[in-house]
Design a protein around this motif. Sequence first.
Motif, PDB file in Angstrom:
ATOM      1  N   GLY A   1      45.705  13.341 -27.215  1.00 54.09           N
ATOM      2  CA  GLY A   1      45.788  13.456 -25.766  1.00 54.09           C
ATOM      3  C   GLY A   1      44.736  12.594 -25.104  1.00 54.09           C
ATOM      4  O   GLY A   1      43.805  12.104 -25.759  1.00 54.09           O
ATOM      5  N   ASP A   2      44.852  12.417 -23.803  1.00 58.22           N
ATOM      6  CA  ASP A   2      43.926  11.557 -23.068  1.00 58.22           C
ATOM      7  C   ASP A   2      42.490  12.043 -23.159  1.00 58.22           C
ATOM      8  O   ASP A   2      41.552  11.243 -23.289  1.00 58.22           O
ATOM      9  CB  ASP A   2      44.342  11.470 -21.593  1.00 58.22           C
ATOM     10  N   ARG A   3      42.276  13.376 -23.081  1.00 62.69           N
ATOM     11  CA  ARG A   3      40.908  13.894 -23.120  1.00 62.69           C
ATOM     12  C   ARG A   3      40.278  13.662 -24.486  1.00 62.69           C
ATOM     13  O   ARG A   3      39.108  13.276 -24.579  1.00 62.69           O
ATOM     14  CB  ARG A   3      40.878  15.388 -22.774  1.00 62.69           C
ATOM     15  N   GLU A   4      41.068  13.897 -25.567  1.00 56.06           N
ATOM     16  CA  GLU A   4      40.530  13.672 -26.919  1.00 56.06           C
ATOM     17  C   GLU A   4      40.177  12.197 -27.119  1.00 56.06           C
ATOM     18  O   GLU A   4      39.151  11.864 -27.719  1.00 56.06           O
ATOM     19  CB  GLU A   4      41.545  14.125 -27.971  1.00 56.06           C
ATOM     20  N   LYS A   5      41.053  11.296 -26.630  1.00 52.68           N
ATOM     21  CA  LYS A   5      40.776   9.859 -26.737  1.00 52.68           C
ATOM     22  C   LYS A   5      39.481   9.512 -26.000  1.00 52.68           C
ATOM     23  O   LYS A   5      38.657   8.739 -26.498  1.00 52.68           O
ATOM     24  CB  LYS A   5      41.923   9.046 -26.151  1.00 52.68           C
ATOM     25  N   HIS A   6      39.336  10.104 -24.808  1.00 52.30           N
ATOM     26  CA  HIS A   6      38.151   9.816 -23.995  1.00 52.30           C
ATOM     27  C   HIS A   6      36.882  10.280 -24.697  1.00 52.30           C
ATOM     28  O   HIS A   6      35.864   9.577 -24.721  1.00 52.30           O
ATOM     29  CB  HIS A   6      38.294  10.507 -22.643  1.00 52.30           C
ATOM     30  N   ILE A   7      36.932  11.461 -25.322  1.00 51.61           N
ATOM     31  CA  ILE A   7      35.761  12.011 -26.021  1.00 51.61           C
ATOM     32  C   ILE A   7      35.395  11.127 -27.208  1.00 51.61           C
ATOM     33  O   ILE A   7      34.219  10.803 -27.411  1.00 51.61           O
ATOM     34  CB  ILE A   7      36.036  13.456 -26.477  1.00 51.61           C
ATOM     35  N   LEU A   8      36.387  10.726 -28.003  1.00 47.46           N
ATOM     36  CA  LEU A   8      36.100   9.877 -29.168  1.00 47.46           C
ATOM     37  C   LEU A   8      35.567   8.514 -28.726  1.00 47.46           C
ATOM     38  O   LEU A   8      34.699   7.941 -29.393  1.00 47.46           O
ATOM     39  CB  LEU A   8      37.366   9.696 -30.012  1.00 47.46           C
ATOM     40  N   ASN A   9      36.083   7.997 -27.617  1.00 46.58           N
ATOM     41  CA  ASN A   9      35.588   6.722 -27.110  1.00 46.58           C
ATOM     42  C   ASN A   9      34.124   6.820 -26.701  1.00 46.58           C
ATOM     43  O   ASN A   9      33.308   5.942 -27.037  1.00 46.58           O
ATOM     44  CB  ASN A   9      36.425   6.280 -25.906  1.00 46.58           C
TER      45      ASN A   9
END
Length: 258
Positions: free
Chosen positions: A211-219
């Motif tokens: 999801g977008d939030r998980e991608k943002h956190i990993l980034n």
Amino acid sequence: MLSNKVEICGVNTAKLPVLKSDEKKALFERILKGDEIAREEYIFGNLRLVLSIIQRFNNRGEYADDIFQVGCIGLIKAIDNFDVTQGVQFSTYAVPMIIGEIRRYLRDNNSIRVSRSLRDIAYRALQVKESLINKNSKEPTIEEIAKELDMPKDEVMVALEAIQDPVSLFEPIYQDGGDAIFVMDQVRDEKNTDLSWLENLSLSEALKKLGDREKHILNLRFFEGKTQMEVAEEIGISQAQVSRLEKNALKSMKKYVT
């Protein structure tokens, strides 16, 4: 060091209380008003945190009672300097404070000789580091410490490395019924800011499944090199939530990595 003893410094560790979130909040409100009884209750209610941390200092040839007492000093300093307005969990703030106090004690009692000049620089750097943590509620970078000392970054780094023991990034430093806090969760990554590891491991497809939030956190965590605390502050959730989302995202990605 006998870390599994039931009684330490006259305290029966088997009967130590575990404070609930609402109890901690209520006690701290009383502490801020100068209530010494509440302060004592808060200290006693967090002794399990000290106990969990001193486990990592096994096999150092030190008495458990001594390490526990030093850890308690770190706990008290954390309580006295904790800023509730920062939105950071107390354990997140206290863990590095307690570890730092224990490490200072072990360094002072270390039989390995380090040059006086290096030791002096390192101690000044640690004082600046603690001051910046108290001021900003986050771990300062080497650059920030060097700037405060008006010294070259490399010189400060060498001094700090000369008085520290190597520690695994995957070593757990605290766990209280939930997700563990690992050393890597408290360390800012200044080097891993490019996409090479992603390309080498063919993770692009796996990232698309998140999801977008998980991608943002990993980034933020792995590409921008931010700590979990910094990520939590940026997106407005707790460090525990960041930790769970990060671990779940990585676990999910493993299914798609060949």
